[in-house]
Design a protein around this motif. Sequence first.
Motif, mmCIF file in Angstrom:
data_model
loop_
_atom_site.group_PDB
_atom_site.id
_atom_site.type_symbol
_atom_site.label_atom_id
_atom_site.label_comp_id
_atom_site.label_asym_id
_atom_site.label_seq_id
_atom_site.Cartn_x
_atom_site.Cartn_y
_atom_site.Cartn_z
ATOM 1 N N PRO A 113 0.828 -1.215 0.000
ATOM 2 C CA PRO A 113 0.000 0.000 0.000
ATOM 3 C C PRO A 113 0.860 1.262 0.000
ATOM 4 C CG PRO A 113 -0.746 -1.551 1.668
ATOM 5 C CD PRO A 113 0.548 -2.074 1.157
ATOM 6 N N THR A 114 0.362 2.297 -0.648
ATOM 7 C CA THR A 114 1.080 3.570 -0.690
ATOM 8 C C THR A 114 0.202 4.741 -0.249
ATOM 9 O OG1 THR A 114 0.555 3.656 -3.061
ATOM 10 C CG2 THR A 114 2.770 2.916 -2.459
ATOM 11 N N ASN A 115 -1.022 4.465 0.169
ATOM 12 C CA ASN A 115 -1.907 5.528 0.662
ATOM 13 C C ASN A 115 -1.852 5.611 2.187
ATOM 14 O OD1 ASN A 115 -2.798 6.283 -1.870
ATOM 15 N ND2 ASN A 115 -4.570 4.914 -1.833
ATOM 16 N N ASN A 116 -1.549 6.791 2.692
ATOM 17 C CA ASN A 116 -1.490 7.054 4.129
ATOM 18 C C ASN A 116 -0.515 6.122 4.856
ATOM 19 O OD1 ASN A 116 -3.340 9.230 4.184
ATOM 20 N ND2 ASN A 116 -4.999 7.754 3.902
ATOM 21 N N ILE A 117 0.617 5.872 4.217
ATOM 22 C CA ILE A 117 1.680 5.046 4.780
ATOM 23 C C ILE A 117 2.887 5.922 5.079
ATOM 24 C CG2 ILE A 117 3.289 3.148 4.359
ATOM 25 C CD1 ILE A 117 0.449 2.167 4.661
ATOM 26 N N ILE A 118 3.441 5.786 6.288
ATOM 27 C CA ILE A 118 4.742 6.373 6.612
ATOM 28 C C ILE A 118 5.739 5.227 6.600
ATOM 29 C CG2 ILE A 118 6.130 7.554 8.364
ATOM 30 C CD1 ILE A 118 3.549 8.940 9.271
ATOM 31 N N PRO A 119 6.532 5.116 5.538
ATOM 32 C CA PRO A 119 7.420 3.954 5.407
ATOM 33 C C PRO A 119 8.711 4.101 6.205
ATOM 34 C CG PRO A 119 7.584 5.331 3.461
ATOM 35 C CD PRO A 119 6.555 5.975 4.351
ATOM 36 N N ILE A 120 9.166 2.953 6.693
ATOM 37 C CA ILE A 120 10.511 2.833 7.268
ATOM 38 C C ILE A 120 11.250 1.857 6.369
ATOM 39 C CG2 ILE A 120 11.906 2.178 9.260
ATOM 40 C CD1 ILE A 120 9.480 2.756 11.028
ATOM 41 N N PHE A 121 12.150 2.373 5.531
ATOM 42 C CA PHE A 121 12.840 1.534 4.559
ATOM 43 C C PHE A 121 14.036 0.837 5.204
ATOM 44 C CE2 PHE A 121 10.841 4.808 1.831
ATOM 45 C CZ PHE A 121 10.106 3.977 0.986
ATOM 46 N N LEU A 122 14.095 -0.467 5.054
ATOM 47 C CA LEU A 122 15.207 -1.249 5.580
ATOM 48 C C LEU A 122 16.263 -1.411 4.479
ATOM 49 C CD1 LEU A 122 13.120 -3.806 7.680
ATOM 50 C CD2 LEU A 122 14.290 -1.744 8.461
ATOM 51 N N ASP A 123 16.264 -2.508 3.739
ATOM 52 C CA ASP A 123 17.198 -2.619 2.616
ATOM 53 C C ASP A 123 16.871 -1.556 1.578
ATOM 54 O OD1 ASP A 123 18.432 -4.714 3.820
ATOM 55 O OD2 ASP A 123 17.743 -6.253 2.426
ATOM 56 N N PHE A 124 17.926 -0.899 1.090
ATOM 57 C CA PHE A 124 17.712 0.238 0.196
ATOM 58 C C PHE A 124 18.787 0.229 -0.889
ATOM 59 C CE2 PHE A 124 15.498 4.529 0.427
ATOM 60 C CZ PHE A 124 15.889 4.939 -0.834
ATOM 61 N N PRO A 125 18.531 -0.440 -2.027
ATOM 62 C CA PRO A 125 19.504 -0.415 -3.127
ATOM 63 C C PRO A 125 19.774 1.008 -3.579
ATOM 64 C CG PRO A 125 17.798 -2.062 -3.521
ATOM 65 C CD PRO A 125 17.349 -1.244 -2.344
ATOM 66 N N ILE A 126 21.008 1.296 -3.899
ATOM 67 C CA ILE A 126 21.387 2.669 -4.219
ATOM 68 C C ILE A 126 20.710 3.154 -5.498
ATOM 69 C CG2 ILE A 126 23.457 2.122 -5.582
ATOM 70 C CD1 ILE A 126 24.817 4.447 -3.936
ATOM 71 N N ASN A 127 20.319 2.213 -6.376
ATOM 72 C CA ASN A 127 19.656 2.632 -7.609
ATOM 73 C C ASN A 127 18.205 3.052 -7.390
ATOM 74 O OD1 ASN A 127 18.415 0.171 -7.216
ATOM 75 N ND2 ASN A 127 19.269 -0.806 -9.040
ATOM 76 N N MET A 128 17.729 3.008 -6.151
ATOM 77 C CA MET A 128 16.371 3.442 -5.830
ATOM 78 C C MET A 128 16.324 4.880 -5.306
ATOM 79 S SD MET A 128 14.163 1.149 -6.606
ATOM 80 C CE MET A 128 12.741 1.797 -5.719
ATOM 81 N N ILE A 129 17.474 5.526 -5.203
ATOM 82 C CA ILE A 129 17.531 6.873 -4.623
ATOM 83 C C ILE A 129 16.577 7.836 -5.333
ATOM 84 C CG2 ILE A 129 18.993 8.927 -4.389
ATOM 85 C CD1 ILE A 129 19.649 7.037 -2.235
ATOM 86 N N ASP A 130 16.700 7.946 -6.641
ATOM 87 C CA ASP A 130 15.883 8.918 -7.377
ATOM 88 C C ASP A 130 14.398 8.571 -7.314
ATOM 89 O OD1 ASP A 130 18.152 10.318 -8.035
ATOM 90 O OD2 ASP A 130 18.351 9.444 -10.038
ATOM 91 N N ASP A 131 14.078 7.288 -7.437
ATOM 92 C CA ASP A 131 12.667 6.876 -7.421
ATOM 93 C C ASP A 131 12.021 7.147 -6.072
ATOM 94 O OD1 ASP A 131 12.626 6.006 -10.055
ATOM 95 O OD2 ASP A 131 13.284 3.985 -9.541
#
Length: 336
Positions: A88-106
């Motif tokens: 879900p992406t509605n009314n979510i405050i995400p806590i990102f754990l694994d974070f590939p560096i190629n996802m920075i811009d997205d």
Amino acid sequence: MKLKILSERAYQKWPSWHVVYEWEDIIAEKANIPIVNYSNDIGTRIHSFFRRLCKKFYKKWMPEYKFNLSCECYIMFIMNAASYHILPTNNIIPIFLDFPINMIDDITRVTKGLPVFFVTCKDIYNILSSNGVKNVRYMPLSISDKHVQSDVPKKTIDVIQFGRKNNVLHDYMLKYCKERPNVEYIYQTDNGTLTYISTTRGIIGKFDSRDEYFDLIKSSKISLVSTPGFDNSRTADFGNIDFVTPRFYESAASFCHMIGRYTSNDETTDLRLSDVCPNVSSYSEFANLVDAYLSEDYDWHIQREFVNSNLTSLRAEYIINEIEKAVYNNEEAQKS
């Protein structure tokens, strides 16, 4: 704003998720908010399937996070930022754990509408901040308060390397055991079954529950630990970022001496990791430490300080405070 935790515990059963559920429990307790299970019913599975399909055939498709203060809002741990879009992406405050560096811009683009979001890697936080992202917060990982104990448990195992192996530490330890065959070293086999082998007893069994894991690590005198970005032990997707994993905190809480190989960066400096875990660079240094840790008594007060300053309850206070501040500022901005 009504705040809750949205959890995947109803269907994500792989052992690596159990630590996430411990964090959720502590946050829920400290903030006095409920945990809601994200449904795994047929509707949810169809929704996720179509999102995967969209992503497969249109790689630039990235659903944005939407936030409405008048609705219920949810804190949600995202195991991997690269697969956030199936959740879900509605009314979510995400806590990102694994974070590939190629996802920075997205992730920068899709979180613009959020009052705040969290990352658990300081390297990622530094990149986002330097790119002008104002709503990101850094929250290092932690140890659940439930695992903190005052007395040193009985130690029956000499050395353990639990989970992902750092091959340099592994080779050092196998060499050490050849020179000192009475020393026991336990590590995971390479067949992906969470089966563990002892250098003195052979196969000792499969350890796939959280309780079994902690029983094993509590019984160990020394824990070999490493950050995933060091010695090429992580995929290239993560670039040159690195972070301190739960294994460090769990080993410290279990009164294990730690010997490690890790990247010296802002995160390890902020945590003062070198105070509790030597960062070895040679076999001789490694062997001398193992000799000392297997034979000497130890003053645990520095390790206790490390554990007490990295409790999940402290992270929970930080999360809630940052959300409340961000939401308040957002509301004030809307009024003006």
